[in-house]
Design an enzyme around this catalytic site. Structure first.
Site, PDB file in Angstrom:
ATOM      1  N   LYS A  14       0.852  -1.194   0.000  1.00  0.00           N
ATOM      2  CA  LYS A  14       0.000   0.000   0.000  1.00  0.00           C
ATOM      3  C   LYS A  14       0.881   1.234   0.000  1.00  0.00           C
ATOM      4  CE  LYS A  14       0.724   1.177   4.531  1.00  0.00           C
ATOM      5  NZ  LYS A  14       1.412   2.412   4.996  1.00  0.00           N
ATOM      6  N   ASP A 140      -3.126  -1.600  10.316  1.00  0.00           N
ATOM      7  CA  ASP A 140      -3.200  -1.488   8.855  1.00  0.00           C
ATOM      8  C   ASP A 140      -3.913  -2.672   8.199  1.00  0.00           C
ATOM      9  OD1 ASP A 140      -2.041   0.975   8.560  1.00  0.00           O
ATOM     10  OD2 ASP A 140      -0.046   0.229   8.056  1.00  0.00           O
TER      11      ASP A 140
END
Length: 296
Positions: A14, A140
């Site tokens: 990401k 996350d």
């Protein structure tokens, strides 16, 4: 009985297009407003049933840390013990995402494991149930379970879908050194003296999206540069190669530059590789969705 074929899934990196630290909870967790998208640098995981009931994890390249501390192992153990699963699993993890790089590699591996084992073991857990389990493993993890570019708020548990993102060509660079997330947040706290960024940018991002390179921002970037000057060197090198905007991802050390033109991005990546043999340099397009969307 014929064993089912192994399940093979990608676990993408990401990128934080924006990251603002807007506060801190009493338990020490920081409150964030951040927009995250995916990038086609990915780990690969293979899952095979183990009738003996054990959890077996092998990593390539091999790691020196305890397997039991790996988020992949912990995710499998959490599902197996939490839901009374009698079957086991053999997991092969092939790493491409650097450790301690701000790319969420461990969290992505963890999320892919939860999604894959939910299917392999037939648990039929809902997205909300998986998100709750994932958040308990790492802040996350939910964004990777969400499988779409999103605005994350709180400690990462409040997710909102982002409008369409620009078709930027990215050059992503990791200088080959890692940073401790805890150390970066500690340095940032010392710099701001408790005066965190006021919340409020989130709604503008949701209304108008992230459309311009000047919107790239990371509150942790200055602290990371202080701890690791190589981060500053990477940002400067990307600008020298003509990036329209640059930013650090997460708590570092990976940085990226955005380019409107694919040729310019490819040329920039090639030059950076030639001039910095120790850097990992990857050119590619930002992804709005997880590469395995719809496969789970």
């Amino acid at each position: 009985m014929m064993e089912p074929a192994p399940l093979i899934y990608a676990a993408p990196a990401k990128l934080n297009l924006t990251l603002r630290v807007v506060g801190r909870r009493a338990d020490g967790y920081h409150l964030l407003e951040t927009v995250m998208a995916y990038f086609p640098l990915q780990d690969t995981l293979q899952f095979s049933l183990d009738r003996g009931g054990g959890i077996h994890l092998s990593c390539e390249p091999a790691v020196t840390a305890s397997v039991a501390d790996n988020l992949v192992y912990r995710a499998a153990e959490r599902l197996k013990t939490g839901f009374g699963v009698e079957q086991g699993v053999a997991i092969q993890l092939r790493k491409q995402i650097p450790h301690g790089a701000g790319l969420g590699g461990g969290s992505s591996d963890c999320a892919t494991t939860l999604l894959a084992l939910n299917r392999l073991w037939g648990l039929q857990l809902s997205a909300a149930e998986l998100a709750e389990i994932g958040l308990g493993l790492g802040a996350d993890v939910p964004i990777f379970l969400y499988q779409r570019a999103a605005l994350a708020q709180g400690i990462g548990e409040r997710l909102s879908p982002m409008p369409a993102l620009p078709a930027w060509h990215l050059v992503v660079v990791n200088p080959g050194v890692a940073l401790s997330t805890v150390a970066v947040f500690k340095a940032h706290a010392a710099q701001v003296g408790g005066c965190y960024t006021p919340p409020g940018a989130a709604q503008a991002w949701l209304d108008g999206g992230i459309q311009h390179a000047h919107q790239l921002h990371n509150d942790l970037q200055q602290a990371a540069v202080q701890l690791c000057p190589q981060v500053g060197s990477v940002l400067e090198a990307l600008l020298e190669q003509g990036a329209d905007g640059v930013c650090m991802s997460g708590s570092g050390t990976t940085c990226f530059g955005v380019f409107d033109d694919e040729v310019n991005a490819v040329n920039a990546a090639q030059t950076l590789r030639q001039n910095n043999a120790q850097w990992l340099v990857i050119e590619g397009k930002m992804l709005h969705t997880h590469p395995c969307l719809g496969q789970f």
